[in-house]
Design an enzyme around this catalytic site. Structure first.
Site, PDB file in Angstrom:
ATOM      1  N   GLU A  22      22.073 -12.934 -60.160  1.00  0.00           N
ATOM      2  CA  GLU A  22      20.709 -13.478 -60.190  1.00  0.00           C
ATOM      3  C   GLU A  22      20.147 -13.263 -58.786  1.00  0.00           C
ATOM      4  O   GLU A  22      20.854 -13.489 -57.803  1.00  0.00           O
ATOM      5  CB  GLU A  22      20.741 -14.979 -60.522  1.00  0.00           C
ATOM      6  CG  GLU A  22      19.392 -15.676 -60.355  1.00  0.00           C
ATOM      7  CD  GLU A  22      19.430 -17.182 -60.684  1.00  0.00           C
ATOM      8  OE1 GLU A  22      20.193 -17.605 -61.578  1.00  0.00           O
ATOM      9  OE2 GLU A  22      18.679 -17.914 -60.011  1.00  0.00           O
ATOM     10  N   GLU A  61      11.976 -19.223 -54.087  1.00  0.00           N
ATOM     11  CA  GLU A  61      12.004 -20.529 -54.741  1.00  0.00           C
ATOM     12  C   GLU A  61      11.404 -21.522 -53.766  1.00  0.00           C
ATOM     13  O   GLU A  61      11.590 -21.395 -52.554  1.00  0.00           O
ATOM     14  CB  GLU A  61      13.425 -20.966 -55.054  1.00  0.00           C
ATOM     15  CG  GLU A  61      14.012 -20.312 -56.263  1.00  0.00           C
ATOM     16  CD  GLU A  61      15.377 -20.917 -56.585  1.00  0.00           C
ATOM     17  OE1 GLU A  61      15.485 -21.670 -57.555  1.00  0.00           O
ATOM     18  OE2 GLU A  61      16.321 -20.621 -55.832  1.00  0.00           O
TER      19      GLU A  61
END
Ligand SMILES: *[C@@H]1O[C@H](CO)[C@@H](O)[C@H](O)[C@H]1NC(C)=O
Ligand SMILES: *[C@@H]1O[C@H](CO)[C@@H](O)[C@H](O)[C@H]1NC(C)=O
Ligand SMILES: *[C@@H]1O[C@H](CO)[C@@H](O)[C@H](O)[C@H]1NC(C)=O
Length: 275
Positions: free
Chosen positions: A136, A141
């Site tokens: 991933e 974020e």
């Protein structure tokens, strides 16, 4: 002296960036200029997709949550009762995928307690097994409580609970990223994944190594796995969840004070390098 050295370092980084740039050519883009989301490029993820992350929203495909507006994709977190949830939001994933390249997203972040916007990539086929064995890549974020702080992370190493991760940790750029659009990017090759904000390189993940976590069965046979496979985009704004610790998570009453519930994406562009 330290200042001069720092200055020299900054200048030399800029020069390297420019010469690198000439080697890239555009292979895919979505400028979000149409009337609606291009379903040749995107698929909606619908439901309470909270897997291990304990997010508290329900993702829908309504324009209330995901739409094209003013030449941008808008993902809009809403406070509303929906199928036993208190919040709705949007999450879409890309249908195309690439191995290596330069991936750019020009975006403006939301701002508000426990909003969790993310611009990230997942493996198209889970060749090395379920999360996080096949990898991933989290390009950006953010915790909406701190709109100047973003984080870059890669997850890999084995299937949960034998997974691991490497990342920048929270980076404070002293700039409210919900006020204006900024460029979030990675450059990914067989040796490393480099993370950029507005063309400033701030983190490198070394992938020129065996990436097994050392726990559980080893899913890999070569250096660089699982980041030798093709990955696709994911864009979403989650609400609450394990990124904020074990809870309690934001209530509808608290969410009424969110300054900005939307993430806008002006464009996404994918480049690859001339061979
Ligand atoms: C949204 O999802 C519903 C249920 O899956 C489907 O019937 C509808 O066509 C979808 N709408 C759009 C705009 O994709
Ligand atoms: C789009 O533009 C209109 C008019 O300028 C503005 O009222 C609206 O807030 C904009 N929407 C977004 C998501 O920026
Ligand atoms: C929805 O919000 C109410 C009021 O804060 C709370 O009591 C309830 O537990 C919440 N429901 C969910 C599913 O989080």
């Amino acid at each position: 002296m330290a200042f001069l050295y720092f200055l020299w370092l900054s200048l030399s980084v800029l020069i390297v960036d420019c010469s690198d740039y000439a080697d890239w050519y555009l292979v895919w883009q979505d400028e979000f200029n149409g009337e609606e989301l291009d379903l040749n490029h995107w698929e909606y993820q619908i439901g309470g997709i909270n897997f291990g992350s304990h997010e508290i929203e329900y993702y829908t495909n309504r324009t209330k949550n995901v739409r094209i507006e003013n030449g941008s994709l808008v993902i809009d977190a809403q406070i509303e009762k929906y199928d036993s949830y208190n919040f709705t939001s949007g999450r879409i994933h890309g249908k195309q995928s690439w191995t290596y390249g330069k991936f750019e997203a020009r975006a403006r972040l939301p701002s508000g307690h426990q909003l969790w916007p993310a611009i990230w990539m997942m493996p198209h086929l889970s060749k090395y097994g379920s999360w996080a064995a096949s990898g991933e890549i989290d390009i950006m974020e953010n915790k909406g409580d701190h709109p100047a702080v973003i984080e870059a992370t890669i997850h890999y190493g084995g299937k949960r609970p034998y997974n691991t991760h490497t990342g920048s940790g929270p980076r404070d750029f002293h700039c409210d990223l919900s006020k204006d659009f900024h460029l979030y990017a990675i450059e990914w090759n067989a040796k490393e994944i480099r993370f950029y904000l507005d063309n400033n390189h701030y983190f490198t993940a070394d992938i020129d190594r065996m990436m097994w976590s050392g726990k559980g069965p080893n899913p890999y046979t070569r250096k660089g796995q699982p980041f030798d496979q093709s990955f696709h985009w994911i864009l979403n704004v989650a609400i609450g969840g394990s990124y904020f610790g074990p809870g309690p998570y934001v209530t509808p009453e608290q969410a009424k004070h969110w300054p900005k519930s939307t993430m806008e994406i002006d464009y996404l562009r994918v480049y690859q390098q001339k061979k």
